[in-house]
Design an enzyme around this catalytic site. Structure first.
Site, PDB file in Angstrom:
ATOM      1  N   TYR A 153       0.846  -1.203   0.000  1.00 56.46           N
ATOM      2  CA  TYR A 153       0.000   0.000   0.000  1.00 56.46           C
ATOM      3  C   TYR A 153       0.878   1.249   0.000  1.00 56.46           C
ATOM      4  CZ  TYR A 153      -3.674   3.221   1.701  1.00 56.46           C
ATOM      5  OH  TYR A 153      -4.561   4.255   1.860  1.00 56.46           O
TER       6      TYR A 153
HETATM    7  P1  NDP Z   1     -13.613   2.898   1.489  1.00 61.57           P
HETATM    8  O1  NDP Z   1     -13.280   1.451   1.498  1.00 61.57           O
HETATM    9  O2  NDP Z   1     -14.705   3.398   2.349  1.00 61.57           O
HETATM   10  O3  NDP Z   1     -13.903   3.385  -0.008  1.00 61.57           O
HETATM   11  C1  NDP Z   1     -13.146   2.926  -1.091  1.00 61.57           C
HETATM   12  C2  NDP Z   1     -13.878   3.300  -2.353  1.00 61.57           C
HETATM   13  O4  NDP Z   1     -13.096   2.881  -3.478  1.00 61.57           O
HETATM   14  C3  NDP Z   1     -15.237   2.644  -2.469  1.00 61.57           C
HETATM   15  O5  NDP Z   1     -16.182   3.603  -2.896  1.00 61.57           O
HETATM   16  C4  NDP Z   1     -15.030   1.579  -3.534  1.00 61.57           C
HETATM   17  O6  NDP Z   1     -16.224   1.453  -4.293  1.00 61.57           O
HETATM   18  C5  NDP Z   1     -13.952   2.237  -4.387  1.00 61.57           C
HETATM   19  N1  NDP Z   1     -13.231   1.268  -5.202  1.00 61.57           N
HETATM   20  C6  NDP Z   1     -12.466   0.229  -4.803  1.00 61.57           C
HETATM   21  N2  NDP Z   1     -12.033  -0.457  -5.871  1.00 61.57           N
HETATM   22  C7  NDP Z   1     -12.520   0.183  -6.972  1.00 61.57           C
HETATM   23  C8  NDP Z   1     -12.422  -0.031  -8.373  1.00 61.57           C
HETATM   24  N3  NDP Z   1     -11.724  -1.062  -8.896  1.00 61.57           N
HETATM   25  N4  NDP Z   1     -13.060   0.815  -9.202  1.00 61.57           N
HETATM   26  C9  NDP Z   1     -13.784   1.838  -8.712  1.00 61.57           C
HETATM   27  N5  NDP Z   1     -13.916   2.104  -7.406  1.00 61.57           N
HETATM   28  C10 NDP Z   1     -13.284   1.269  -6.549  1.00 61.57           C
HETATM   29  O7  NDP Z   1     -12.242   3.635   1.833  1.00 61.57           O
HETATM   30  P2  NDP Z   1     -11.834   5.163   2.069  1.00 61.57           P
HETATM   31  O8  NDP Z   1     -12.962   6.062   1.830  1.00 61.57           O
HETATM   32  O9  NDP Z   1     -11.138   5.202   3.365  1.00 61.57           O
HETATM   33  O10 NDP Z   1     -10.741   5.327   0.943  1.00 61.57           O
HETATM   34  C11 NDP Z   1     -10.763   6.360  -0.047  1.00 61.57           C
HETATM   35  C12 NDP Z   1      -9.332   6.690  -0.412  1.00 61.57           C
HETATM   36  O11 NDP Z   1      -8.674   7.241   0.728  1.00 61.57           O
HETATM   37  C13 NDP Z   1      -8.487   5.504  -0.856  1.00 61.57           C
HETATM   38  O12 NDP Z   1      -7.689   5.881  -1.942  1.00 61.57           O
HETATM   39  C14 NDP Z   1      -7.630   5.213   0.365  1.00 61.57           C
HETATM   40  O13 NDP Z   1      -6.431   4.583   0.032  1.00 61.57           O
HETATM   41  C15 NDP Z   1      -7.422   6.614   0.882  1.00 61.57           C
HETATM   42  N6  NDP Z   1      -7.018   6.669   2.295  1.00 61.57           N
HETATM   43  C16 NDP Z   1      -7.793   6.122   3.273  1.00 61.57           C
HETATM   44  C17 NDP Z   1      -7.362   6.115   4.593  1.00 61.57           C
HETATM   45  C18 NDP Z   1      -8.112   5.451   5.690  1.00 61.57           C
HETATM   46  O14 NDP Z   1      -7.550   5.280   6.788  1.00 61.57           O
HETATM   47  N7  NDP Z   1      -9.381   5.085   5.495  1.00 61.57           N
HETATM   48  C19 NDP Z   1      -6.094   6.767   4.958  1.00 61.57           C
HETATM   49  C20 NDP Z   1      -5.375   7.315   3.853  1.00 61.57           C
HETATM   50  C21 NDP Z   1      -5.825   7.278   2.570  1.00 61.57           C
HETATM   51  P3  NDP Z   1     -16.796   0.100  -4.953  1.00 61.57           P
HETATM   52  O15 NDP Z   1     -16.400  -1.035  -4.075  1.00 61.57           O
HETATM   53  O16 NDP Z   1     -18.254   0.377  -5.005  1.00 61.57           O
HETATM   54  O17 NDP Z   1     -16.165   0.064  -6.321  1.00 61.57           O
END
Ligand code: NDP
Length: 243
Positions: A153
């Site tokens: 990651y």
């Molecule tokens: P969530 O798991 O709540 O959301 C992740 C989102 O990404 C979902 O809406 C999912 O939608 C989407 N997603 C995953 N795979 C795909 C794909 N192949 N195509 C399209 N959409 C996809 O996590 P967060 O809201 O926490 O994460 C959002 C961002 O923030 C990410 O990039 C994460 O790395 C980053 N982040 C998060 C942190 C944390 O602690 N939570 C810390 C630092 C950064 P669906 O499954 O419907 O496709």
């Protein structure tokens, strides 16, 4: 003086949960017109119904360039422009590399890196023609600090940090802005939890996570800057995260 976001056309990937969904809620309150993109269409439609009009949902797998391009085209057909691409979709794999599954690592790279590159590239011509636009990327504190319990990651987030820092300088002369938001631990489904109560518990004092709405507020702050200001990196951490 802040930039008024009313009427701005904003694409959010990963809008079906967490930071993407909360950003959609806050940007809708500022009058933005939204394209919500993710794979889980039931969640996208529920969010669109909550937010009201001027919201488009497009099932999009960001690892599929054809789907990303089609999603951007659909946005332009509906709204006539794209002011913001929030390339936020991402997945998380922690753990010891020796116990890991390299195939799942490749998938993570496709979502976290290819997905961001496809989203950025898909809006560049349109934004160039407009002479304005924001590309905002969800990186992570793991894209700035080498975090040993999540090497794959961390590698993916370092990659998008590098992309933002370089692309920003290429497209700045076109009037475009490129920036990243780098949260620390944020209570969302990313942490392998789906129960809202369990996610909420992450924000208690002991676990000390920030909330998706905290990050969304920072997203609004970045996008509200006047055109002559770029926030390249915004790192937002739980107050007591020792990192
Ligand atoms: P969530 O798991 O709540 O959301 C992740 C989102 O990404 C979902 O809406 C999912 O939608 C989407 N997603 C995953 N795979 C795909 C794909 N192949 N195509 C399209 N959409 C996809 O996590 P967060 O809201 O926490 O994460 C959002 C961002 O923030 C990410 O990039 C994460 O790395 C980053 N982040 C998060 C942190 C944390 O602690 N939570 C810390 C630092 C950064 P669906 O499954 O419907 O496709």
């Amino acid at each position: 003086m802040q930039q008024d976001l009313d009427g701005k056309v904003v694409i959010i990937t990963g809008a079906s949960s967490g930071i993407g969904a909360e950003s959609a809620r806050q940007l809708a309150r500022h009058g933005c017109r939204l394209t919500l993109a993710a794979r889980q269409t039931d969640k996208l439609e529920a969010l669109a119904a909550e937010l009201g009009s001027d919201v488009l949902t497009v099932r999009t797998d960001v690892t599929r360039r054809d789907e990303v391009v089609a999603m951007v085209e659909t946005t332009i057909e509906r709204f006539g422009r794209v002011d913001v691409m929030f390339a936020n979709a991402g997945i998380y794999i922690p753990g010891q590399a020796i116990e890991g599954d390299p195939d799942s690592w490749s998938n993570l790279m496709k979502v976290n890196i290819d997905g961001v590159m496809y989203c950025a590239h898909a809006v560049l011509e349109q934004m160039k023609a407009q002479g304005s636009g924001d590309i905002l990327v969800s990186s992570s504190i793991s894209g700035f600090v080498d975090i040993e319990w999540e090497p794959i990651y961390s590698a993916s987030k370092h990659a998008v940090t590098g992309l933002v820092h370089t692309l920003r300088r290429q497209v700045a002369p076109l009037g475009l802005r490129v920036g990243l938001i780098a949260p620390g631990a944020t209570a969302t489904e990313l942490w392998d939890k789906t129960d809202p109560d369990e996610i909420a518990q992450l924000t208690d004092v002991e676990h000390g996570f920030i909330r998706a709405e905290d990050v969304a507020r920072a997203v609004v702050f970045m996008l509200s800057q006047p055109p002559h200001v770029t926030i390249r990196d915004l790192v937002i951490l739980p107050q007591n995260q020792d990192i």
